[in-house]
Enzyme design. Structure first.
Site, mmCIF file in Angstrom:
data_model
loop_
_atom_site.group_PDB
_atom_site.id
_atom_site.type_symbol
_atom_site.label_atom_id
_atom_site.label_comp_id
_atom_site.label_asym_id
_atom_site.label_seq_id
_atom_site.Cartn_x
_atom_site.Cartn_y
_atom_site.Cartn_z
ATOM 1 N N HIS A 62 12.218 -14.447 -35.249
ATOM 2 C CA HIS A 62 11.369 -13.098 -36.087
ATOM 3 C C HIS A 62 9.973 -14.013 -36.601
ATOM 4 O O HIS A 62 9.223 -13.687 -37.001
ATOM 5 C CB HIS A 62 11.684 -12.352 -36.944
ATOM 6 N N GLU B 152 15.336 -11.166 -41.526
ATOM 7 C CA GLU B 152 14.413 -11.877 -41.255
ATOM 8 C C GLU B 152 13.097 -12.429 -42.316
ATOM 9 O O GLU B 152 12.087 -12.305 -42.213
ATOM 10 C CB GLU B 152 13.352 -11.951 -40.088
ATOM 11 N N ASN B 153 13.201 -11.576 -43.398
ATOM 12 C CA ASN B 153 12.526 -11.961 -45.231
ATOM 13 C C ASN B 153 12.041 -13.429 -44.787
ATOM 14 O O ASN B 153 12.792 -14.532 -44.280
ATOM 15 C CB ASN B 153 13.515 -11.855 -46.009
ATOM 16 N N GLY C 275 23.270 -6.813 -38.697
ATOM 17 C CA GLY C 275 23.785 -8.033 -38.735
ATOM 18 C C GLY C 275 22.805 -9.041 -39.541
ATOM 19 O O GLY C 275 23.553 -9.975 -40.309
ATOM 20 N N ALA C 276 21.755 -9.345 -39.893
ATOM 21 C CA ALA C 276 20.492 -10.268 -40.422
ATOM 22 C C ALA C 276 19.636 -9.591 -40.500
ATOM 23 O O ALA C 276 18.995 -9.004 -40.174
ATOM 24 C CB ALA C 276 20.907 -11.547 -39.744
ATOM 25 N N HIS D 172 17.790 -15.520 -33.347
ATOM 26 C CA HIS D 172 17.062 -14.041 -33.660
ATOM 27 C C HIS D 172 16.083 -13.684 -34.793
ATOM 28 O O HIS D 172 14.745 -13.895 -34.321
ATOM 29 C CB HIS D 172 17.874 -13.026 -33.163
ATOM 30 N N GLU D 173 16.863 -13.742 -36.114
ATOM 31 C CA GLU D 173 16.291 -14.374 -37.230
ATOM 32 C C GLU D 173 14.858 -15.412 -37.073
ATOM 33 O O GLU D 173 13.673 -15.258 -37.628
ATOM 34 C CB GLU D 173 17.071 -14.332 -38.435
ATOM 35 N N GLU E 211 14.109 -4.318 -44.890
ATOM 36 C CA GLU E 211 13.140 -3.584 -43.998
ATOM 37 C C GLU E 211 14.348 -2.174 -44.052
ATOM 38 O O GLU E 211 15.691 -2.719 -44.619
ATOM 39 C CB GLU E 211 13.390 -3.935 -42.877
HETATM 40 N N1 TRP Z 1 15.715 -6.342 -38.730
HETATM 41 C C1 TRP Z 1 16.624 -6.826 -38.555
HETATM 42 C C2 TRP Z 1 16.628 -7.503 -37.100
HETATM 43 O O1 TRP Z 1 16.925 -8.353 -37.506
HETATM 44 C C3 TRP Z 1 17.214 -5.180 -38.978
HETATM 45 C C4 TRP Z 1 17.788 -5.249 -40.206
HETATM 46 C C5 TRP Z 1 18.831 -5.963 -41.026
HETATM 47 C C6 TRP Z 1 17.751 -4.008 -40.823
HETATM 48 N N2 TRP Z 1 18.766 -4.764 -41.867
HETATM 49 C C7 TRP Z 1 18.586 -3.901 -42.003
HETATM 50 C C8 TRP Z 1 17.315 -2.210 -39.984
HETATM 51 C C9 TRP Z 1 18.636 -2.728 -42.168
HETATM 52 C C10 TRP Z 1 17.173 -1.536 -41.131
HETATM 53 C C11 TRP Z 1 18.318 -1.514 -41.971
HETATM 54 O O2 TRP Z 1 17.133 -6.696 -36.128
HETATM 55 ZN ZN ZN Z 2 15.575 -8.421 -35.104
#
Ligand code: TRP
Ligand code: ZN
Length: 868
Positions: free
Chosen positions: A306, A269-270, A266-267, A302-303, A126
């Site tokens: 998702h 959600e794959n 932070g993390a 949060h993750e 992402e």
């Molecule tokens: N979707 C991730 C979240 O939980 C956001 C995220 C993680 C992200 N790594 C990233 C966005 C790298 C841009 C680039 O919020």
């Molecule tokens: Zn998110």
């Protein structure tokens, strides 16, 4: 200026959206992880999209060498590659395309796509990282079933993971092995993940509401296994909470979390393979603070959340980012509120919103929750998309009520499971389930800027009638003027002159520019408690007197507004001292004495008292200033703290003693509240930075049996010049030098020091053997800590603070453009500062803009900042 051969950054518009020309029926990926290079083979079955408008297949791809292309199994060369896209003109109705390419994860410092962290392979796709792995339609509305084969050296990479279920595994020649993973649920490529490395596994299980057993695995580096229990417990709580509150069950038999130390955010959600920054997984009382524990719980939630809000139902395009992020932040906030103290969580969330999102809204980077243009999507992972987006969901929850909101989310999941949709689709479900017209509400998604809400009250004694008149206004923001009035839910309660609640919370719906609400049968003039729970993200101005606020501070039944009343009094007091340094503040100081006395009586929530005893942070005060002068704000704030200390020294010392650690370490809300209260008290007691202050902080450090108390002591010593400061910082480093996340704290706590030799300290830290420009956590621990949490020295009149930040942005521009662009944040509000500071901030921005080979990421933020 930008070099001539750089591709001009392109603006993407929401209005230009068209469906993808081809659908991907299935994706087969094969990774051969070799020393010095990785060979990726992607075989995709495409079919023409009936909704598509073009018949050319256009695939995104970056930073890779194409080795071969085959169409329907035959070598194929009739393609063009230009500007990061491979185009095949009219390939037919249905066909399979195989592309073999070579990539270099070991050289990838941008941490997008496939890269290495401490020798292990991991991915971050992402928003647009998948195109660095293979050529593909890298857009969230192309959903496909992925099968992934990974092959690597068995000794060096015993763990090999991808999304979904393990299908096959085996040994190969030369000590290599392979694994095949299959994810049966169609997903966009930004949710693809791969991990290969030497990692330890912590295992547990969760039984779902229909009785299915799910394996839960957390993978960490050897030695970190003992710091996973909080993350695991948080994961199980999240899974249960989503079943109970949203009726959402997890669909696969396995859920993996992998912790990596090099991560841009932070993390992530794959699907079934969340990749986390170690900072948001590892937690042990010796090395993590209470607030770290809270963050781990919140981000694990949060993750996990998702899985339904983002993955099962995903975004049509990146303009819809808040569809998943705003909703998921709302869900994690509510989860944390249910697991802990609701009022405390709300206070902390609103503080963050005001400090960071309101300031974004007031800057040239202001944008709508559903923006209509961007250059670089990774720059749009903002406080507006996330935190204001969450407020928009919260308002819909407030307008509909919990029960109808749940009907609406059921409808949403039902209607859109397996699809890629828009924010409009979400709000339509809210409207359909409630029968309400939310078209005016939708303006919240389209209009940038923080609205102002002015309230005036009137009491008509002869008719025993009380009225509240609301006036709303919307500020102009870049490219947006003359905005329409919004649909604002304002939660209001009324108290009588003795603090008794006359009218429990009711939600007034303000929809006009000016609107009056009447309350009948009011025998006396009531005191209104307005915007309870911060029911809308607005700047509220009321005509409440100081006495009204003092009443609310003591008696309001709404925990948030109780705190808010005290903060408003504090803001008024700070303003008075800024206007007139000799201003009489005895009343305010006496009120603080009442709070301290309450604490001494042992009554009340300690976590809330800690927050009530804390003056608004400089970043919050700044939001109320026409022209920001950080040194002047700090001087007034400090002067008040000093007067509080001088007036209540004995009582504060007694309150500190009363809240001493009384034995066994515990993580209960009570214990965390006690530590927070001690911290707030110690901060006041040590504000003068004298010998007694240093001795107190040192004693706090020496008595500490946990990281929260150690960090409290270091924070209270940070500004000091007393000898204890060096002793304690040295001891801290010696104890924790093998714990990278704690070394991050050691950097941060020095970077936030408001003291003369800060610039020498910063240089020392920058040259420290433990500083590593390629590790985002370490970069943030020094530079973001300084630029965001040390506003006085960052805005030093010499301009040295700006230069420090400027230089690292320029250095990071080629190493990690996403992080470089984020670092610009503290400079973007330059026009709000005093003329002298403005000129220096502008010069720093211009120097960055003049850097050769400026990345699109940095270019977008810097050029928009300068233009605004
Ligand atoms: N979707 C991730 C979240 O939980 C956001 C995220 C993680 C992200 N790594 C990233 C966005 C790298 C841009 C680039 O919020
Ligand atoms: Zn998110």
């Amino acid at each position: 200026m930008r070099t001539e051969n750089a591709v001009a950054p392109k603006t993407i518009y929401l209005k230009d959206y068209t469906p993808a020309p081809y659908l991907a029926k299935q994706v087969n990926l094969s990774f051969n992880l070799l020393p010095g290079k990785t060979i990726v083979t992607s075989s995709v079955d495409y079919v023409k999209n009936p909704a598509g408008v073009s018949s050319d297949l256009v695939l995104d791809g970056e930073d890779q060498t194409v080795i071969s292309v085959a169409l329907n199994g035959q070598p194929f060369e009739d393609y063009t590659i230009a500007d990061g896209q491979m185009t095949i003109v009219n390939p037919g109705h249905a066909f399979s395309l195989t592309i073999v390419s070579e990539i270099h994860p070991e050289a990838n410092t941008a941490l997008e796509g496939l890269y290495q962290s401490q020798g292990n392979y991991c991915t971050q796709c992402e928003a647009e990282g998948f195109r660095r792995i293979t050529y593909y339609q890298d857009r969230p509305d192309v959903l496909s079933v992925f099968t992934v084969r990974i092959e690597a050296d068995a000794l060096a990479y015993p763990v090999m993971l991808s999304n979904g279920n393990l299908q096959e595994e085996g040994m190969l020649a030369d000590g290599r092995h392979f694994r095949v993973w299959h994810d049966p649920f169609p997903k966009p490529c930004y949710l693809f993940a791969l991990v290969a490395g030497d990692l330890e596994r912590v295992a547990d299980t969760f039984t779902t509401m229909t009785g299915r057993k799910v394996d839960l695995h957390i993978y960490v580096r050897a030695g970190d296994e003992g710091q996973c229990s909080h993350a695991m417990a948080s994961l199980k709580k999240s899974m249960q909470w989503d079943e109970e509150v949203y009726g959402r069950e997890y669909q696969l038999d396995l859920f993996n979390i992998v912790a990596v130390s090099d991560f841009n955010m932070g993390a992530m959600e794959n699907t079934s393979l969340n990749v986390f920054n170690t900072a948001l997984v590892l937690a042990h009382q010796e090395t993590a603070t209470d607030s770290d524990f809270m963050s781990v719980e919140g981000v694990i939630g949060h993750e996990y959340f998702h899985n339904w809000t983002g993955n099962r139902v995903t975004c049509r395009d990146w303009f819809q980012l808040s569809l998943k992020e705003g909703f998921t932040v709302f869900r994690d906030q509510e989860f944390s509120a249910d697991m802990n103290s609701r009022a405390v969580l709300r206070i902390d969330d609103v503080n963050t919103l005001r400090r960071l999102q309101f300031s974004e809204d007031g800057s040239p980077l202001a944008h709508a929750v559903q923006p209509d243009q961007f250059i670089e999507i990774s720059n749009f992972y903002t406080k507006t998309i996330y935190d204001k987006g969450a407020e928009l969901i919260r308002m819909q929850h407030t307008l509909l009520g919990a029960e109808t909101f749940r009907k609406a989310t059921d409808l949403y999941f039902d209607r859109f499971d397996g699809q890629a949709v828009t924010c409009d689709d979400f709000v339509q479900c809210m409207a359909d389930a409630s029968g309400r017209d939310l078209s005016q509400f939708f303006r919240w998604y389209k209009q940038a800027g923080t609205p102002s809400l002015q309230v005036s009250s009137h009491y008509d004694a002869s008719h025993q009638r009380y009225t509240l008149t609301f006036k709303q206004s919307q500020p102009d923001t870049p490219e947006q003027t003359n905005k329409q009035p919004l649909h604002i839910p304002v939660a209001v309660g009324l108290l009588d002159a003795f603090g008794q609640e006359l009218l429990p919370t009711r939600v007034l719906e303000v929809t006009e520019r000016e609107q009056t609400f009447t309350f009948a049968d009011m025998a006396d003039r009531p005191v209104p408690s307005i915007l309870r729970g911060f029911s809308a993200p607005v700047k509220l101005e009321t005509d409440l007197s100081d006495d009204d606020l003092r009443l609310l501070q003591v008696y309001d039944t709404d925990g948030f507004n109780k705190w808010e009343a005290g903060q408003t009094l504090a803001l008024r007091t700070i303003q008075r001292v800024m206007d007139q340094p000799e201003a009489d503040i005895t009343q305010f100081v006496a009120d603080i004495g009442t709070l301290i006395a309450q604490g001494l009586s042992g009554q009340g929530d300690k976590a809330l008292l800690a927050r009530a005893l804390s003056l608004p942070l400089l970043g919050v005060i700044a939001q109320h200033q026409a022209v920001i002068d950080p040194a002047a704000i700090d001087a007034a704030r400090t002067a008040i703290l000093i007067q509080i200390k001088r007036t209540h020294k004995e009582a504060l010392a007694a309150l500190y003693d009363l809240n001493r650690n009384s034995g066994e370490f515990s993580m209960t809300p009570e214990a965390m509240g006690r530590r927070a209260l001690q911290h707030a008290v110690l901060e006041i007691l040590t504000v003068t930075n004298g010998t007694g202050c240093a001795a107190r902080s040192k004693a706090h450090y020496d008595a500490a049996d946990n990281m929260t108390d150690r960090v409290t002591a270091l924070a209270c010593l940070a500004d000091s010049d007393q000898p204890q400061r060096a002793e304690v910082f040295a001891d801290f480093y010696a104890r924790f030098k093998n714990y990278p996340l704690v070394v991050d704290k050691w950097f941060s706590l020095q970077a936030i020091a408001n003291r003369e030799q800060i610039f020498e300290d910063l240089a020392m830290l920058r040259n420290h053997a433990d500083f590593n420009i390629k590790n985002p956590n370490r970069v943030r621990s020094l530079y973001s800590a300084f630029a965001i949490n040390n506003p006085v020295k960052f805005h030093d009149p010499s301009g040295k603070g700006y230069a420090f930040l400027r230089d690292v942005i320029i250095e990071l521009n080629t190493i990690n453009p996403q992080i470089a662009a984020r670092m610009v944040t503290p400079l973007r509000e330059w026009k709000r500062y005093t003329p002298a500071l403005q000129a220096q901030m502008q010069a720093a921005l211009e120097a960055i803009l003049a850097t050769p080979n400026l990345s699109g990421d940095v270019f977008e933020i810097v050029s928009k900042s300068l233009k605004g």
